[in-house]
Motif scaffolding. Structure first.
Motif, PDB file in Angstrom:
ATOM      1  N   UNK A  77       0.829  -1.209   0.000  1.00 24.78           N
ATOM      2  CA  UNK A  77       0.000   0.000   0.000  1.00 24.78           C
ATOM      3  C   UNK A  77       0.866   1.262   0.000  1.00 24.78           C
ATOM      4  N   UNK A  78       1.980   1.226   0.726  1.00 27.61           N
ATOM      5  CA  UNK A  78       2.886   2.383   0.752  1.00 27.61           C
ATOM      6  C   UNK A  78       3.441   2.662  -0.643  1.00 27.61           C
ATOM      7  N   UNK A  79       3.823   1.603  -1.359  1.00 21.22           N
ATOM      8  CA  UNK A  79       4.337   1.782  -2.717  1.00 21.22           C
ATOM      9  C   UNK A  79       3.291   2.453  -3.605  1.00 21.22           C
ATOM     10  N   UNK A  80       2.045   2.015  -3.469  1.00 24.16           N
ATOM     11  CA  UNK A  80       0.970   2.597  -4.258  1.00 24.16           C
ATOM     12  C   UNK A  80       0.704   4.049  -3.838  1.00 24.16           C
ATOM     13  N   UNK A  81       0.744   4.292  -2.530  1.00 25.09           N
ATOM     14  CA  UNK A  81       0.491   5.643  -2.029  1.00 25.09           C
ATOM     15  C   UNK A  81       1.575   6.617  -2.479  1.00 25.09           C
ATOM     16  N   UNK A  82       2.830   6.138  -2.561  1.00 23.31           N
ATOM     17  CA  UNK A  82       3.921   6.989  -3.043  1.00 23.31           C
ATOM     18  C   UNK A  82       3.632   7.524  -4.446  1.00 23.31           C
ATOM     19  N   UNK A  83       3.030   6.702  -5.270  1.00 23.23           N
ATOM     20  CA  UNK A  83       2.658   7.138  -6.621  1.00 23.23           C
ATOM     21  C   UNK A  83       1.658   8.282  -6.539  1.00 23.23           C
ATOM     22  N   UNK A  84       0.688   8.155  -5.638  1.00 25.72           N
ATOM     23  CA  UNK A  84      -0.316   9.210  -5.471  1.00 25.72           C
ATOM     24  C   UNK A  84       0.317  10.498  -4.948  1.00 25.72           C
ATOM     25  N   UNK A  85       1.261  10.376  -4.013  1.00 23.48           N
ATOM     26  CA  UNK A  85       1.937  11.556  -3.482  1.00 23.48           C
ATOM     27  C   UNK A  85       2.729  12.261  -4.578  1.00 23.48           C
ATOM     28  N   UNK A  86       3.391  11.486  -5.422  1.00 24.23           N
ATOM     29  CA  UNK A  86       4.158  12.099  -6.518  1.00 24.23           C
ATOM     30  C   UNK A  86       3.226  12.790  -7.510  1.00 24.23           C
ATOM     31  N   UNK A  87       2.050  12.213  -7.725  1.00 31.04           N
ATOM     32  CA  UNK A  87       1.044  12.857  -8.575  1.00 31.04           C
ATOM     33  C   UNK A  87       0.609  14.183  -7.945  1.00 31.04           C
ATOM     34  N   UNK A  88       0.418  14.179  -6.642  1.00 30.37           N
ATOM     35  CA  UNK A  88       0.056  15.414  -5.936  1.00 30.37           C
ATOM     36  C   UNK A  88       1.130  16.469  -6.057  1.00 30.37           C
ATOM     37  N   UNK A  89       2.384  16.058  -5.952  1.00 32.18           N
ATOM     38  CA  UNK A  89       3.488  17.001  -6.096  1.00 32.18           C
ATOM     39  C   UNK A  89       3.519  17.562  -7.523  1.00 32.18           C
ATOM     40  N   UNK A  90       3.296  16.712  -8.515  1.00 33.44           N
ATOM     41  CA  UNK A  90       3.251  17.181  -9.910  1.00 33.44           C
ATOM     42  C   UNK A  90       2.130  18.188 -10.107  1.00 33.44           C
ATOM     43  N   UNK A  91       0.998  17.942  -9.478  1.00 34.46           N
ATOM     44  CA  UNK A  91      -0.118  18.881  -9.539  1.00 34.46           C
ATOM     45  C   UNK A  91       0.281  20.214  -8.903  1.00 34.46           C
ATOM     46  N   UNK A  92       0.973  20.152  -7.770  1.00 35.58           N
ATOM     47  CA  UNK A  92       1.423  21.380  -7.099  1.00 35.58           C
ATOM     48  C   UNK A  92       2.364  22.167  -8.007  1.00 35.58           C
ATOM     49  N   UNK A  93       3.269  21.484  -8.691  1.00 37.24           N
ATOM     50  CA  UNK A  93       4.180  22.159  -9.623  1.00 37.24           C
ATOM     51  C   UNK A  93       3.402  22.869 -10.732  1.00 37.24           C
ATOM     52  N   UNK A  94       2.383  22.202 -11.233  1.00 35.62           N
ATOM     53  CA  UNK A  94       1.558  22.803 -12.292  1.00 35.62           C
ATOM     54  C   UNK A  94       0.847  24.045 -11.775  1.00 35.62           C
ATOM     55  N   UNK A  95       0.283  23.948 -10.580  1.00 38.43           N
ATOM     56  CA  UNK A  95      -0.429  25.076  -9.981  1.00 38.43           C
ATOM     57  C   UNK A  95       0.510  26.274  -9.822  1.00 38.43           C
ATOM     58  N   UNK A  96       1.728  26.012  -9.359  1.00 36.06           N
ATOM     59  CA  UNK A  96       2.699  27.093  -9.155  1.00 36.06           C
ATOM     60  C   UNK A  96       3.128  27.696 -10.486  1.00 36.06           C
ATOM     61  N   UNK A  97       3.443  26.856 -11.452  1.00 35.68           N
ATOM     62  CA  UNK A  97       3.957  27.379 -12.724  1.00 35.68           C
ATOM     63  C   UNK A  97       2.901  28.139 -13.514  1.00 35.68           C
ATOM     64  N   UNK A  98       1.637  27.765 -13.377  1.00 37.50           N
ATOM     65  CA  UNK A  98       0.564  28.441 -14.114  1.00 37.50           C
ATOM     66  C   UNK A  98      -0.043  29.602 -13.340  1.00 37.50           C
ATOM     67  N   UNK A  99       0.275  29.700 -12.048  1.00 35.34           N
ATOM     68  CA  UNK A  99      -0.284  30.786 -11.242  1.00 35.34           C
ATOM     69  C   UNK A  99      -1.777  30.654 -11.009  1.00 35.34           C
ATOM     70  N   UNK A 100      -2.277  29.422 -10.917  1.00 36.63           N
ATOM     71  CA  UNK A 100      -3.707  29.181 -10.735  1.00 36.63           C
ATOM     72  C   UNK A 100      -4.249  29.702  -9.408  1.00 36.63           C
TER      73      UNK A 100
END
Length: 166
Positions: A77-100
């Motif tokens: 489950x931790x391995x699977x959750x790590x994927x979700x956390x990395x997706x969340x971080x990628x989303x955060x990067x997008x939010x920051x770069x686009x100024x949403x």
């Protein structure tokens, strides 16, 4: 407004997330666009229902798949959750770069360092992309002092206030 503003709430004491959410409410009351991205709280974390009541003024995103906190998950489950956390971080990067948003709270993001989901260069790259006038609040128990030169202010929350550190 000028350059971005970055604040860290870290330490073993409680109230870090609450302090960041307080900043979110303050910003929303001023008409600013606020995003809260939560990590490592568990999908059914206490307080999520209340925060959802603040939408659309404060937009809440959680990338936890499992109801239990990360520390209680099996290794698979931790391995699977790590994927979700990395997706969340990628989303955060997008939010920051686009100024949403004007204010971004990355709740418990500092805990991602302890589990290998995030490295210093990942977070500093995100901070470097921050739009002028954007406020970013990072929370978590882990101090991650290596990123302190990239932030404007650090609040360390301690549990034993009677014995201050030198």
């Amino acid at each position: 407004m000028g350059k971005s503003y970055v604040h860290i709430y870290c330490g073993e004491g409680s109230g870090k997330s609450s302090a960041a959410i307080g900043q979110a409410v303050k910003a929303a009351c001023s008409g600013r666009r606020v995003f809260v991205i939560q990590f490592m709280k568990g999908k059914e974390a206490a307080g999520l229902d209340f925060l959802k009541k603040l939408e659309p003024e404060i937009k809440l995103f959680s990338f936890d798949k499992f109801a239990k906190p990360f520390s209680e998950l099996t290794e698979l489950e931790k391995d699977e959750e790590l994927i979700h956390f990395r997706t969340g971080y990628s989303f955060a990067k997008k939010v920051v770069s686009t100024g949403e948003c004007d204010v971004l709270i990355l709740d418990e993001v500092l805990g991602l360092f302890n589990i290998g989901a995030l490295k210093q260069e990942d977070l500093t790259a995100l901070l470097d992309q921050a739009q002028d006038g954007m406020e970013i609040y990072l929370t978590g128990q882990t101090k991650v002092e290596s990123i302190w030169p990239y932030v404007d202010e650090v609040t360390e929350v301690v549990t034993d206030y009677r014995n201050p550190r030198d």
